[in-house]
Design an enzyme around this catalytic site. Structure first.
Site, PDB file in Angstrom:
ATOM      1  N   GLU A 275      39.341  42.539  53.458  1.00  0.00           N
ATOM      2  CA  GLU A 275      39.646  43.686  54.314  1.00  0.00           C
ATOM      3  C   GLU A 275      38.382  44.326  54.885  1.00  0.00           C
ATOM      4  O   GLU A 275      38.420  44.965  55.926  1.00  0.00           O
ATOM      5  CB  GLU A 275      40.426  44.727  53.489  1.00  0.00           C
ATOM      6  CG  GLU A 275      41.689  45.190  54.174  1.00  0.00           C
ATOM      7  CD  GLU A 275      42.504  46.155  53.322  1.00  0.00           C
ATOM      8  OE1 GLU A 275      42.357  46.173  52.083  1.00  0.00           O
ATOM      9  OE2 GLU A 275      43.304  46.895  53.904  1.00  0.00           O
ATOM     10  N   HIS A 296      42.850  21.587  36.801  1.00  0.00           N
ATOM     11  CA  HIS A 296      43.890  20.560  36.814  1.00  0.00           C
ATOM     12  C   HIS A 296      44.745  20.666  38.065  1.00  0.00           C
ATOM     13  O   HIS A 296      45.840  20.116  38.121  1.00  0.00           O
ATOM     14  CB  HIS A 296      44.742  20.684  35.542  1.00  0.00           C
ATOM     15  CG  HIS A 296      43.910  20.559  34.305  1.00  0.00           C
ATOM     16  ND1 HIS A 296      43.800  19.369  33.605  1.00  0.00           N
ATOM     17  CD2 HIS A 296      43.089  21.444  33.692  1.00  0.00           C
ATOM     18  CE1 HIS A 296      42.963  19.565  32.588  1.00  0.00           C
ATOM     19  NE2 HIS A 296      42.508  20.808  32.627  1.00  0.00           N
ATOM     20  N   LYS A 385      50.840  47.547  60.058  1.00  0.00           N
ATOM     21  CA  LYS A 385      51.656  48.708  59.670  1.00  0.00           C
ATOM     22  C   LYS A 385      52.385  49.272  60.899  1.00  0.00           C
ATOM     23  O   LYS A 385      53.546  49.633  60.840  1.00  0.00           O
ATOM     24  CB  LYS A 385      50.776  49.805  59.052  1.00  0.00           C
ATOM     25  CG  LYS A 385      50.314  49.499  57.624  1.00  0.00           C
ATOM     26  CD  LYS A 385      49.570  50.698  57.033  1.00  0.00           C
ATOM     27  CE  LYS A 385      49.023  50.413  55.648  1.00  0.00           C
ATOM     28  NZ  LYS A 385      48.246  51.507  55.067  1.00  0.00           N
TER      29      LYS A 385
END
Ligand code: PA5
Length: 395
Positions: A275, A296, A385
């Site tokens: 951010e 793995h 937003k």
């Protein structure tokens, strides 16, 4: 202190200028938090109220998203194994033995999944609970939705008057929907300082309240952070190292930890760098692994995939066997032509995490400046937003 295994060539003049610019920025309040909060009246109040929450509740529901929840979740999850061993509470709260219980922290409001919200409500079940709703702007949709639901549950269980005494709102001191509601209803309030951005707010009341409720020794956390500010050289070198690697085409940073309980700490670091730095088509993409688990799975790519990444090992003191894995990974990945940066953290406790938090916050601000972007805004997040609010027509 955090020890590093690299020594990049840094431009001293540019560094001095950048540090001066950061200090002068109106959002540089995070640098003051360790000193400002340690031993302060605000912290005493946080501890006293946390004590009250511990007495009244078995569960604290922390509602918030991004910078309003990742920091405290990172520390609580990381330290949970050792907090539980200690009955979830340290003596510093001064509670009598019989009151030393483990208050469970449940998180909500960090997605819009109905399934997750229902699960969080079910997890609380019939137990006694309180709510800490955290939103700097007081306008963010995800926490607003969860808050509505948990508030309904609280009122159903305790009635309106008692419910009000169980809601703790952490928000802007003057503005926002949450602020207005808190004032109108009389919730207990904490403030997000207006010179501290969400992702830089871990050492403020945003996190201190849930941390104390969970039994974390926040004095140690703040002391660890203060230590970094006394000698910021390692953080500055780390910022330069990332920048140099970034300019050489290493556009992805993999944060590697060998402690599974630090998975949320990885999330916090990724948020901080992503951010702060990902702007104007700049920055390094932050990603993470937990070893040996991920050896793995992603281990294959790390060893032998596209060579555009570097690895930052967040190396905590560990047991002998795990230490051997750290050593093996370091050797194998260097052979596999991955630049490996080591951050050796002295202790796996509050002090160590305090150091790490300030180390990364400072390094991130310097690094973003090196890339020529503002470390403290988040226009991309605001853009999302805005679109969402239009779509749901001002929820
Ligand atoms: O770092 C940031 O500024 C963001 O991640 C915010 O913390 C996040 O978007 C939540 O915002 P608010 O606390 O206003 O609800």
């Amino acid at each position: 202190m955090i020890k590093i295994n690299f020594n990049p060539e840094i431009d001293k003049e540019k560094t001095t200028r950048i540090l001066r610019e950061i200090r002068a920025d109106k959002m540089s309040g995070f640098l003051d938090l360790p000193k400002k909060m340690y031993g302060s009246k605000e912290l005493q109040r946080v501890k006293k109220i946390a004590e009250g929450i511990r007495a009244q509740s078995d569960v604290l529901v922390c509602i918030g998203i991004g910078g309003s929840y990742l920091g405290h979740r990172a520390i609580i999850e990381a330290l949970r194994p050792q907090l539980s061993k200690n009955s979830g509470i340290r003596d510093f709260l001064g509670l009598p033995e019989h009151e030393k219980k483990e208050v469970q922290i449940i998180y909500a409001g960090n997605s819009l999944s109905r399934r997750e919200l229902d699960y969080a409500l079910r997890q609380v079940g019939d137990r006694d609970f309180s709510i800490n709703v955290i939103s700097k702007s007081g306008m963010t949709l995800e926490p607003a939705v969860a808050f509505k639901e948990f508030k309904r549950k609280l009122i159903e269980k305790y009635g309106e008057a008692e419910a009000v005494k169980r809601i703790y709102a952490t928000t802007d001191a003057n503005f926002g929907r949450l602020h207005d509601e808190a004032v109108a209803k009389g919730y207990t309030c904490f403030t997000v300082p207006n010179n501290v951005g969400g992702r830089y707010s871990v050492l403020s009341e945003v996190s201190l309240l849930p941390l104390v409720v969970a039994g974390v020794d926040v004095d140690e956390l703040l002391s660890g952070a203060a230590q970094v500010l006394k000698s910021p050289e390692a953080a500055v070198k780390y910022a330069w190292m990332r920048y140099i690697l970034g300019k050489r085409g290493y556009d992805t940073e993999v944060f590697a930890s060998f402690e599974p309980s630090t998975a949320y700490f990885n999330e916090w670091v990724k948020q901080l760098f992503g951010e702060s730095e990902g702007k104007k088509k700049q920055g390094i993409l932050p990603t993470s692994v937990i070893y040996s688990t991920d050896l793995h799975s992603l281990g294959q790519f790390m060893q032998d995939g596209r060579r555009n990444l570097f690895e930052t090992i967040v190396d905590f003191p560990t047991d002998d066997l795990n230490a051997k894995v750290v050593e093996a990974v370091r050797i194998a990945h260097i052979e596999g032509r991955i630049p490996v940066l080591d951050l050796a953290v002295p202790t796996f406790n509050e002090r160590g995490f305090g150091e790490l938090i300030m180390f990364f916050e400072l390094a991130c601000a310097v690094s973003a400046k090196l890339f020529g972007v503002n470390p403290f805004d988040q226009p991309g997040v605001e853009a999302y937003k805005k679109v969402l609010h239009q779509k749901i027509n001002g929820f």
